[in-house]
Write a protein that holds these residues in place. Structure first.
Motif, PDB file in Angstrom:
ATOM      1  N   CYS A 100      -2.990   1.997  13.116  1.00  0.00           N
ATOM      2  CA  CYS A 100      -3.659   1.604  11.868  1.00  0.00           C
ATOM      3  C   CYS A 100      -3.215   2.527  10.733  1.00  0.00           C
ATOM      4  O   CYS A 100      -2.888   2.062   9.635  1.00  0.00           O
ATOM      5  N   ALA A 101      -3.191   3.822  11.000  1.00  0.00           N
ATOM      6  CA  ALA A 101      -2.765   4.789   9.980  1.00  0.00           C
ATOM      7  C   ALA A 101      -1.319   4.539   9.567  1.00  0.00           C
ATOM      8  O   ALA A 101      -0.976   4.609   8.375  1.00  0.00           O
ATOM      9  N   ALA A 102      -0.475   4.217  10.523  1.00  0.00           N
ATOM     10  CA  ALA A 102       0.938   3.941  10.207  1.00  0.00           C
ATOM     11  C   ALA A 102       1.071   2.699   9.334  1.00  0.00           C
ATOM     12  O   ALA A 102       1.898   2.666   8.413  1.00  0.00           O
ATOM     13  N   GLY A 103       0.261   1.676   9.603  1.00  0.00           N
ATOM     14  CA  GLY A 103       0.292   0.462   8.787  1.00  0.00           C
ATOM     15  C   GLY A 103      -0.108   0.725   7.355  1.00  0.00           C
ATOM     16  O   GLY A 103       0.500   0.207   6.413  1.00  0.00           O
ATOM     17  N   VAL A 104      -1.131   1.559   7.178  1.00  0.00           N
ATOM     18  CA  VAL A 104      -1.570   1.928   5.828  1.00  0.00           C
ATOM     19  C   VAL A 104      -0.459   2.695   5.118  1.00  0.00           C
ATOM     20  O   VAL A 104      -0.119   2.392   3.970  1.00  0.00           O
ATOM     21  N   ALA A 105       0.112   3.679   5.802  1.00  0.00           N
ATOM     22  CA  ALA A 105       1.182   4.487   5.197  1.00  0.00           C
ATOM     23  C   ALA A 105       2.369   3.623   4.799  1.00  0.00           C
ATOM     24  O   ALA A 105       2.942   3.795   3.716  1.00  0.00           O
ATOM     25  N   SER A 106       2.713   2.673   5.639  1.00  0.00           N
ATOM     26  CA  SER A 106       3.837   1.788   5.350  1.00  0.00           C
ATOM     27  C   SER A 106       3.586   0.962   4.091  1.00  0.00           C
ATOM     28  O   SER A 106       4.457   0.838   3.232  1.00  0.00           O
ATOM     29  N   GLU A 107       2.400   0.411   3.993  1.00  0.00           N
ATOM     30  CA  GLU A 107       2.072  -0.407   2.816  1.00  0.00           C
ATOM     31  C   GLU A 107       2.051   0.425   1.544  1.00  0.00           C
ATOM     32  O   GLU A 107       2.509  -0.029   0.494  1.00  0.00           O
ATOM     33  N   PHE A 108       1.508   1.637   1.614  1.00  0.00           N
ATOM     34  CA  PHE A 108       1.505   2.494   0.425  1.00  0.00           C
ATOM     35  C   PHE A 108       2.916   2.895   0.036  1.00  0.00           C
ATOM     36  O   PHE A 108       3.218   3.061  -1.137  1.00  0.00           O
ATOM     37  N   GLY A 109       3.805   3.024   1.020  1.00  0.00           N
ATOM     38  CA  GLY A 109       5.196   3.345   0.715  1.00  0.00           C
ATOM     39  C   GLY A 109       5.958   2.163   0.155  1.00  0.00           C
ATOM     40  O   GLY A 109       6.756   2.308  -0.777  1.00  0.00           O
ATOM     41  N   ASP A 110       5.707   0.973   0.701  1.00  0.00           N
ATOM     42  CA  ASP A 110       6.454  -0.218   0.289  1.00  0.00           C
ATOM     43  C   ASP A 110       5.871  -0.921  -0.929  1.00  0.00           C
ATOM     44  O   ASP A 110       6.605  -1.465  -1.752  1.00  0.00           O
ATOM     45  N   HIS A 111       4.554  -0.963  -1.033  1.00  0.00           N
ATOM     46  CA  HIS A 111       3.878  -1.717  -2.103  1.00  0.00           C
ATOM     47  C   HIS A 111       2.676  -0.928  -2.628  1.00  0.00           C
ATOM     48  O   HIS A 111       1.532  -1.358  -2.463  1.00  0.00           O
ATOM     49  N   PRO A 112       2.915   0.215  -3.260  1.00  0.00           N
ATOM     50  CA  PRO A 112       1.792   1.076  -3.648  1.00  0.00           C
ATOM     51  C   PRO A 112       0.788   0.411  -4.589  1.00  0.00           C
ATOM     52  O   PRO A 112      -0.414   0.634  -4.457  1.00  0.00           O
TER      53      PRO A 112
END
Length: 83
Positions: A45-57
């Motif tokens: 879950c944490a990785a998914g959040v980090a990915s989205e903030f990196g790709d689509h902040p």
């Protein structure tokens, strides 16, 4: 401990498929959180959040605001009506 549980719930809801436009019920939100934790675990879950903030902040910030709002509403005790 409570803040850790709240953070995990926020991350799980964030990575779920629920959308604010659906106006999900409390039960639907709870089910989505449980499903995502069981499916991805806390690290996933944490990785998914980090990915989205990196790709689509820009989109991720708005989604996290919705998530926080939903969780705040869930912490308000349910009021039972007695007749």
């Amino acid at each position: 401990m409570i803040s850790t549980v709240r953070e995990l719930a926020a991350e799980a809801l964030f990575v779920s498929c629920l959308q604010p436009s659906e106006c999900p019920s409390r039960e639907t939100v709870e089910d989505a959180i449980t499903t995502m934790i069981l499916r991805h675990g806390s690290d996933g879950c944490a990785a998914g959040v980090a990915s989205e903030f990196g790709d689509h902040p820009d989109v991720a910030v708005r989604r996290m605001e919705w998530v926080r709002s939903e969780l705040t509403e869930m912490l308000v005790p349910r009021v039972s009506v007695l007749h």
